[in-house]
Design an enzyme around this catalytic site. Structure first.
Site, PDB file in Angstrom:
ATOM      1  N   ASP A   1       0.801  -1.217   0.000  1.00  0.00           N
ATOM      2  CA  ASP A   1       0.000   0.000   0.000  1.00  0.00           C
ATOM      3  C   ASP A   1       0.841   1.278   0.000  1.00  0.00           C
TER       4      ASP A   1
ATOM      5  N   CYS B   1     -13.903  -9.651 -16.517  1.00  0.00           N
ATOM      6  CA  CYS B   1     -15.253  -9.262 -16.104  1.00  0.00           C
ATOM      7  C   CYS B   1     -16.291  -9.669 -17.148  1.00  0.00           C
TER       8      CYS B   1
ATOM      9  N   CYS C   1     -20.171  -8.211 -17.547  1.00  0.00           N
ATOM     10  CA  CYS C   1     -20.717  -7.733 -16.260  1.00  0.00           C
ATOM     11  C   CYS C   1     -20.435  -6.243 -16.063  1.00  0.00           C
TER      12      CYS C   1
ATOM     13  N   CYS D   1     -20.627  -3.562 -10.683  1.00  0.00           N
ATOM     14  CA  CYS D   1     -20.019  -2.581  -9.779  1.00  0.00           C
ATOM     15  C   CYS D   1     -20.246  -1.155 -10.279  1.00  0.00           C
TER      16      CYS D   1
ATOM     17  N   CYS E   1     -22.243   1.371  -7.641  1.00  0.00           N
ATOM     18  CA  CYS E   1     -21.454   2.358  -6.888  1.00  0.00           C
ATOM     19  C   CYS E   1     -22.374   3.513  -6.466  1.00  0.00           C
TER      20      CYS E   1
ATOM     21  N   CYS F   1     -15.191   8.789  -4.611  1.00  0.00           N
ATOM     22  CA  CYS F   1     -15.214   7.465  -3.984  1.00  0.00           C
ATOM     23  C   CYS F   1     -15.346   7.603  -2.463  1.00  0.00           C
TER      24      CYS F   1
ATOM     25  N   CYS G   1     -15.581   1.698   1.918  1.00  0.00           N
ATOM     26  CA  CYS G   1     -16.799   1.243   1.243  1.00  0.00           C
ATOM     27  C   CYS G   1     -16.458  -0.050   0.522  1.00  0.00           C
TER      28      CYS G   1
ATOM     29  N   CYS H   1     -18.494  -1.985  -4.363  1.00  0.00           N
ATOM     30  CA  CYS H   1     -18.061  -2.514  -5.660  1.00  0.00           C
ATOM     31  C   CYS H   1     -17.468  -3.918  -5.526  1.00  0.00           C
TER      32      CYS H   1
HETATM   33  C1  B12 Z   1      -4.784   5.887  -3.824  1.00  0.00           C
HETATM   34  C2  B12 Z   1      -5.447   4.586  -3.502  1.00  0.00           C
HETATM   35  C3  B12 Z   1      -6.831   4.567  -3.332  1.00  0.00           C
HETATM   36  C4  B12 Z   1      -7.700   5.758  -3.702  1.00  0.00           C
HETATM   37  C5  B12 Z   1      -7.861   5.799  -5.248  1.00  0.00           C
HETATM   38  C6  B12 Z   1      -8.264   4.440  -5.845  1.00  0.00           C
HETATM   39  C7  B12 Z   1      -8.136   4.320  -7.335  1.00  0.00           C
HETATM   40  N1  B12 Z   1      -8.779   3.341  -7.914  1.00  0.00           N
HETATM   41  O1  B12 Z   1      -7.456   5.085  -7.957  1.00  0.00           O
HETATM   42  C8  B12 Z   1      -8.982   5.461  -2.897  1.00  0.00           C
HETATM   43  C9  B12 Z   1      -8.851   6.107  -1.508  1.00  0.00           C
HETATM   44  C10 B12 Z   1     -10.287   5.936  -3.542  1.00  0.00           C
HETATM   45  C11 B12 Z   1      -8.874   3.954  -2.748  1.00  0.00           C
HETATM   46  C12 B12 Z   1      -9.974   3.131  -2.573  1.00  0.00           C
HETATM   47  C13 B12 Z   1      -9.897   1.764  -2.392  1.00  0.00           C
HETATM   48  N2  B12 Z   1      -8.776   1.031  -2.264  1.00  0.00           N
HETATM   49 CO1  B12 Z   1      -6.991   1.777  -2.549  1.00  0.00          CO
HETATM   50  N3  B12 Z   1      -5.217   2.287  -2.952  1.00  0.00           N
HETATM   51  C14 B12 Z   1      -4.688   3.399  -3.359  1.00  0.00           C
HETATM   52  C15 B12 Z   1      -3.179   3.218  -3.626  1.00  0.00           C
HETATM   53  C16 B12 Z   1      -2.398   3.787  -2.418  1.00  0.00           C
HETATM   54  C17 B12 Z   1      -2.683   3.857  -4.933  1.00  0.00           C
HETATM   55  C18 B12 Z   1      -3.613   3.551  -6.127  1.00  0.00           C
HETATM   56  C19 B12 Z   1      -3.332   4.407  -7.311  1.00  0.00           C
HETATM   57  O2  B12 Z   1      -2.188   4.667  -7.633  1.00  0.00           O
HETATM   58  N4  B12 Z   1      -4.388   4.855  -7.985  1.00  0.00           N
HETATM   59  C20 B12 Z   1      -4.301   5.505  -9.243  1.00  0.00           C
HETATM   60  C21 B12 Z   1      -5.002   4.621 -10.301  1.00  0.00           C
HETATM   61  C22 B12 Z   1      -4.873   5.240 -11.707  1.00  0.00           C
HETATM   62  O3  B12 Z   1      -4.342   3.412 -10.247  1.00  0.00           O
HETATM   63  P1  B12 Z   1      -5.007   2.010  -9.818  1.00  0.00           P
HETATM   64  O4  B12 Z   1      -6.041   2.243  -8.764  1.00  0.00           O
HETATM   65  O5  B12 Z   1      -3.902   1.082  -9.460  1.00  0.00           O
HETATM   66  O6  B12 Z   1      -5.757   1.569 -11.142  1.00  0.00           O
HETATM   67  C23 B12 Z   1      -5.153   0.844 -12.198  1.00  0.00           C
HETATM   68  C24 B12 Z   1      -6.144   0.520 -13.265  1.00  0.00           C
HETATM   69  O7  B12 Z   1      -7.343   1.154 -13.033  1.00  0.00           O
HETATM   70  C25 B12 Z   1      -5.449   0.906 -14.581  1.00  0.00           C
HETATM   71  N5  B12 Z   1      -6.201   1.819 -15.406  1.00  0.00           N
HETATM   72  C26 B12 Z   1      -6.405   3.124 -15.170  1.00  0.00           C
HETATM   73  N6  B12 Z   1      -7.095   3.649 -16.200  1.00  0.00           N
HETATM   74  C27 B12 Z   1      -7.324   2.638 -17.121  1.00  0.00           C
HETATM   75  C28 B12 Z   1      -7.970   2.654 -18.305  1.00  0.00           C
HETATM   76  C29 B12 Z   1      -8.053   1.442 -19.042  1.00  0.00           C
HETATM   77  C30 B12 Z   1      -8.762   1.459 -20.330  1.00  0.00           C
HETATM   78  C31 B12 Z   1      -7.460   0.250 -18.525  1.00  0.00           C
HETATM   79  C32 B12 Z   1      -7.520  -1.031 -19.265  1.00  0.00           C
HETATM   80  C33 B12 Z   1      -6.807   0.272 -17.285  1.00  0.00           C
HETATM   81  C34 B12 Z   1      -6.744   1.474 -16.598  1.00  0.00           C
HETATM   82  O8  B12 Z   1      -4.252   1.557 -14.277  1.00  0.00           O
HETATM   83  C35 B12 Z   1      -4.089   1.699 -12.886  1.00  0.00           C
HETATM   84  C36 B12 Z   1      -2.678   1.260 -12.526  1.00  0.00           C
HETATM   85  O9  B12 Z   1      -2.545  -0.114 -12.680  1.00  0.00           O
HETATM   86  C37 B12 Z   1      -3.072   1.654  -3.711  1.00  0.00           C
HETATM   87  C38 B12 Z   1      -1.740   1.065  -3.233  1.00  0.00           C
HETATM   88  C39 B12 Z   1      -0.650   1.220  -4.282  1.00  0.00           C
HETATM   89  N7  B12 Z   1       0.504   1.652  -3.873  1.00  0.00           N
HETATM   90  O10 B12 Z   1      -0.877   0.919  -5.461  1.00  0.00           O
HETATM   91  C40 B12 Z   1      -4.273   1.162  -2.860  1.00  0.00           C
HETATM   92  C41 B12 Z   1      -5.034  -0.074  -3.353  1.00  0.00           C
HETATM   93  C42 B12 Z   1      -5.265   0.078  -4.824  1.00  0.00           C
HETATM   94  N8  B12 Z   1      -6.318   0.030  -2.651  1.00  0.00           N
HETATM   95  C43 B12 Z   1      -6.816  -1.086  -2.288  1.00  0.00           C
HETATM   96  C44 B12 Z   1      -8.113  -1.258  -1.718  1.00  0.00           C
HETATM   97  C45 B12 Z   1      -8.404  -2.595  -1.043  1.00  0.00           C
HETATM   98  C46 B12 Z   1      -9.068  -0.232  -1.822  1.00  0.00           C
HETATM   99  C47 B12 Z   1     -10.571  -0.311  -1.481  1.00  0.00           C
HETATM  100  C48 B12 Z   1     -11.239  -1.624  -1.855  1.00  0.00           C
HETATM  101  C49 B12 Z   1     -10.716  -0.019   0.039  1.00  0.00           C
HETATM  102  C50 B12 Z   1     -12.125   0.034   0.575  1.00  0.00           C
HETATM  103  N9  B12 Z   1     -12.841  -1.066   0.682  1.00  0.00           N
HETATM  104  O11 B12 Z   1     -12.592   1.090   0.964  1.00  0.00           O
HETATM  105  C51 B12 Z   1     -11.123   0.888  -2.305  1.00  0.00           C
HETATM  106  C52 B12 Z   1     -11.545   0.439  -3.738  1.00  0.00           C
HETATM  107  C53 B12 Z   1     -11.911   1.559  -4.659  1.00  0.00           C
HETATM  108  C54 B12 Z   1     -11.713   1.174  -6.112  1.00  0.00           C
HETATM  109  N10 B12 Z   1     -12.761   0.669  -6.753  1.00  0.00           N
HETATM  110  O12 B12 Z   1     -10.595   1.310  -6.639  1.00  0.00           O
HETATM  111  C55 B12 Z   1      -5.920  -2.262  -2.661  1.00  0.00           C
HETATM  112  C56 B12 Z   1      -6.496  -2.956  -3.894  1.00  0.00           C
HETATM  113  C57 B12 Z   1      -6.287  -4.466  -3.907  1.00  0.00           C
HETATM  114  C58 B12 Z   1      -6.826  -5.082  -5.164  1.00  0.00           C
HETATM  115  N11 B12 Z   1      -7.149  -6.351  -5.038  1.00  0.00           N
HETATM  116  O13 B12 Z   1      -6.939  -4.475  -6.198  1.00  0.00           O
HETATM  117  C59 B12 Z   1      -4.538  -1.516  -2.924  1.00  0.00           C
HETATM  118  C60 B12 Z   1      -3.669  -2.148  -4.003  1.00  0.00           C
HETATM  119  C61 B12 Z   1      -3.791  -1.524  -1.564  1.00  0.00           C
HETATM  120  C62 B12 Z   1      -3.199  -2.889  -1.209  1.00  0.00           C
HETATM  121  N12 B12 Z   1      -1.910  -2.959  -0.922  1.00  0.00           N
HETATM  122  O14 B12 Z   1      -3.844  -3.912  -1.193  1.00  0.00           O
HETATM  123  N13 B12 Z   1      -7.599   3.531  -2.891  1.00  0.00           N
HETATM  124  S1  SF4 Z   2     -18.828  -6.569 -10.479  1.00  0.00           S
HETATM  125 FE1  SF4 Z   2     -17.368  -5.259 -11.525  1.00  0.00          FE
HETATM  126  S2  SF4 Z   2     -15.375  -6.143 -11.029  1.00  0.00           S
HETATM  127 FE2  SF4 Z   2     -16.898  -7.737 -10.573  1.00  0.00          FE
HETATM  128  S3  SF4 Z   2     -17.044  -8.938 -12.468  1.00  0.00           S
HETATM  129 FE3  SF4 Z   2     -18.646  -7.365 -12.557  1.00  0.00          FE
HETATM  130  S4  SF4 Z   2     -17.690  -5.685 -13.694  1.00  0.00           S
HETATM  131 FE4  SF4 Z   2     -16.027  -7.024 -12.995  1.00  0.00          FE
HETATM  132  S1  SF4 Z   3     -15.454   1.851  -2.948  1.00  0.00           S
HETATM  133 FE1  SF4 Z   3     -17.660   2.411  -2.979  1.00  0.00          FE
HETATM  134  S2  SF4 Z   3     -17.707   4.551  -3.660  1.00  0.00           S
HETATM  135 FE2  SF4 Z   3     -15.642   3.747  -4.149  1.00  0.00          FE
HETATM  136  S3  SF4 Z   3     -15.787   3.006  -6.275  1.00  0.00           S
HETATM  137 FE3  SF4 Z   3     -16.277   1.241  -4.952  1.00  0.00          FE
HETATM  138  S4  SF4 Z   3     -18.525   1.315  -4.738  1.00  0.00           S
HETATM  139 FE4  SF4 Z   3     -17.889   3.304  -5.505  1.00  0.00          FE
END
Ligand code: B12
Ligand code: SF4
Ligand code: SF4
Length: 376
Positions: free
Chosen positions: A128, A182, A185, A188, A192, A208, A235, A238
């Site tokens: 993380d 996915c 589907c 999520c 949301c 979020c 939350c 999703c």
């Molecule tokens: C900042 C952060 C958050 C932020 C922003 C989340 C986000 N999606 O951006 C907030 C506070 C909202 C958050 C929420 C949650 N988080 Co968080 N978070 C982080 C953190 C510290 C950085 C993530 C980041 O860089 N985000 C920026 C986005 C762009 O990157 P990303 O989330 O990794 O998304 C990837 C894809 O979406 C893809 N992508 C982006 N755009 C596009 C477009 C296309 C077309 C495609 C194909 C792909 C693609 O690229 C990204 C990089 O791989 C990581 C830990 C880490 N160091 O990585 C944990 C992490 C992602 N979080 C985690 C968790 C558990 C959660 C929550 C479930 C917690 C909760 N229950 O409340 C929620 C889920 C929300 C969600 N649906 O994402 C876990 C996820 C585990 C997993 N199995 O995926 C992580 C990895 C922490 C961990 N060590 O386990 N989080």
């Molecule tokens: S609920 Fe969202 S993450 Fe899960 S299978 Fe459906 S589209 Fe994929």
């Molecule tokens: S954690 Fe809750 S508010 Fe955030 S993307 Fe998932 S369903 Fe939406």
């Protein structure tokens, strides 16, 4: 130097990880997606992501000599987290702070690898709070597939997966991508509560609930308070609606044997929602140490409790919310006013508070509460 891949897998399993896969030490095309996400302002006030931009996009620039990622995952599936009297907690935060629990496992794994000959100081560990795109590294290594919720889902464990990794100069044979997707589907995206999944794979963190209830300091945007519903911290919507939740530990019954750190933290079992609203500095310091919920800060937890009490229509909370109108914390005063506005919009207490209130933001909250502002 070579350590057999089989031995690395055995040591990772012995350290308590459910999945271990090998992949490249760079995030590939997701680096550019991350940059576009930052540039679009979707990180909100998570300034540390902007500050670490270059390091996140290119881990090899700081983890010198890193060739492979040992990607790890821990399945934390299980019953939903709740506090007494309503108030939900995201599952990942229910037990002991996972940063500590997984951090210990990571350190013990690194020690074992060093004992097997990996040069000391060459392996970087993280979970993380580490400047890498953990989801990208995990997906590339084959822990799971990148899902439309933006999460990594493991085919046999589902979405309740915490990620961790070691960046290492060891040459390890890449496992390649995991099967699954996915498909058609969209559950999520449809479920949301705030529309934060703006497109498949893309989250606008500003919307979020995990951001507004944990990361955001200060007031929660008014239009996101009612959709917060019962969520006190984080939350899981999703994840809960995802068909893949029928896999892994989540599919075991509530009485199934689970790792000790997943048991609810004592604070969660001993505090009610009202108790959290009235949480003192001393009790917070004494009782909430070692939980991941501290990330929200005491002010944030109390703010969130006020919102949930308002959303649940908890008329028994009116006296406590009225006391909160005089709290030294302006964020709490504002959210208490919002909650009272939902419970009894003409409260004399709100008029009295307005007469004595000097903070312009809190005054605006009280006025909106008295006016029954439809956005709240
Ligand atoms: C900042 C952060 C958050 C932020 C922003 C989340 C986000 N999606 O951006 C907030 C506070 C909202 C958050 C929420 C949650 N988080 Co968080 N978070 C982080 C953190 C510290 C950085 C993530 C980041 O860089 N985000 C920026 C986005 C762009 O990157 P990303 O989330 O990794 O998304 C990837 C894809 O979406 C893809 N992508 C982006 N755009 C596009 C477009 C296309 C077309 C495609 C194909 C792909 C693609 O690229 C990204 C990089 O791989 C990581 C830990 C880490 N160091 O990585 C944990 C992490 C992602 N979080 C985690 C968790 C558990 C959660 C929550 C479930 C917690 C909760 N229950 O409340 C929620 C889920 C929300 C969600 N649906 O994402 C876990 C996820 C585990 C997993 N199995 O995926 C992580 C990895 C922490 C961990 N060590 O386990 N989080
Ligand atoms: S609920 Fe969202 S993450 Fe899960 S299978 Fe459906 S589209 Fe994929
Ligand atoms: S954690 Fe809750 S508010 Fe955030 S993307 Fe998932 S369903 Fe939406």
């Amino acid at each position: 130097l070579t350590i057999s891949p089989t031995l690395v897998r055995e040591l990772a399993a012995a350290a308590g990880f459910d999945l271990v896969r090998f992949g490249p030490a760079d995030p590939g095309p997701d680096a550019a997606r991350f940059a576009a996400w930052l540039d679009a302002g979707r990180a909100g006030e998570m300034h540390y992501l902007h500050r670490n931009r270059e390091r996140i996009m290119d881990p090899a620039a700081w983890a010198k000599g890193a060739r492979s990622t040992i990607a790890l995952a821990f399945d934390y599936g299980g019953p939903p987290g709740r506090v007494a009297g309503g108030g939900r907690v995201a599952r990942y935060a229910v037990g002991r702070d996972y940063h500590r629990a997984l951090g210990n496992r990571l350190r013990s794994l690194r020690q074992r690898l060093e004992a097997e000959g990996a040069p000391e100081g060459t392996i970087k560990i993280g979970t993380d709070a580490v400047p890498v795109l953990e989801r990208a590294l995990a997906a590339r290594a084959g822990i799971g597939f990148l899902a439309k919720s933006a999460g990594v889902i493991a085919p046999h464990h589902g979405p309740y997966l915490l990620l961790a990794e070691l960046l290492t100069p060891l040459e390890l044979p890449p496992d390649g991508p995991a099967p699954g997707s996915c498909g058609t589907c969209t559950r999520c995206l449809d479920a949301c509560p705030t529309g934060a999944i703006v497109a498949p794979f893309q989250i606008d963190a500003r919307r979020c609930l995990s951001y507004t209830t944990i990361e955001l300091r200060g007031p929660i945007p008014r239009e996101l308070r009612a959709p917060q519903g019962e969520w006190l911290f984080g939350c899981d919507v999703c994840l809960e609606v995802c068909p893949f939740t029928s896999r892994g530990r989540n599919a075991l019954g509530p009485d199934a044997e689970r790792p000790a750190e997943l048991r609810p933290h004592a604070a969660l079992e001993s505090y009610s929602l009202l108790g959290i609203l009235e949480l003192s500095e001393q009790d917070y310091a004494r009782d909430w140490t070692g939980t991941a919920m501290r990330r929200a800060t005491r002010s944030g937890l109390r703010r969130n409790a006020a919102v949930v009490l308002g959303n649940l229509g908890r008329f028994d909370a009116v006296p406590a919310l009225e006391r909160a109108l005089a709290d030294p914390d302006p964020v709490l005063r504002g959210h208490a006013a919002w909650a009272l506005g939902r419970l009894e919009p003409d409260a004399a207490a709100l008029h009295r508070a307005l007469a004595g209130e000097t903070d312009p933001d809190v005054r605006a909250e009280i006025r909106a509460a008295l006016a029954g502002d439809p956005r709240g």
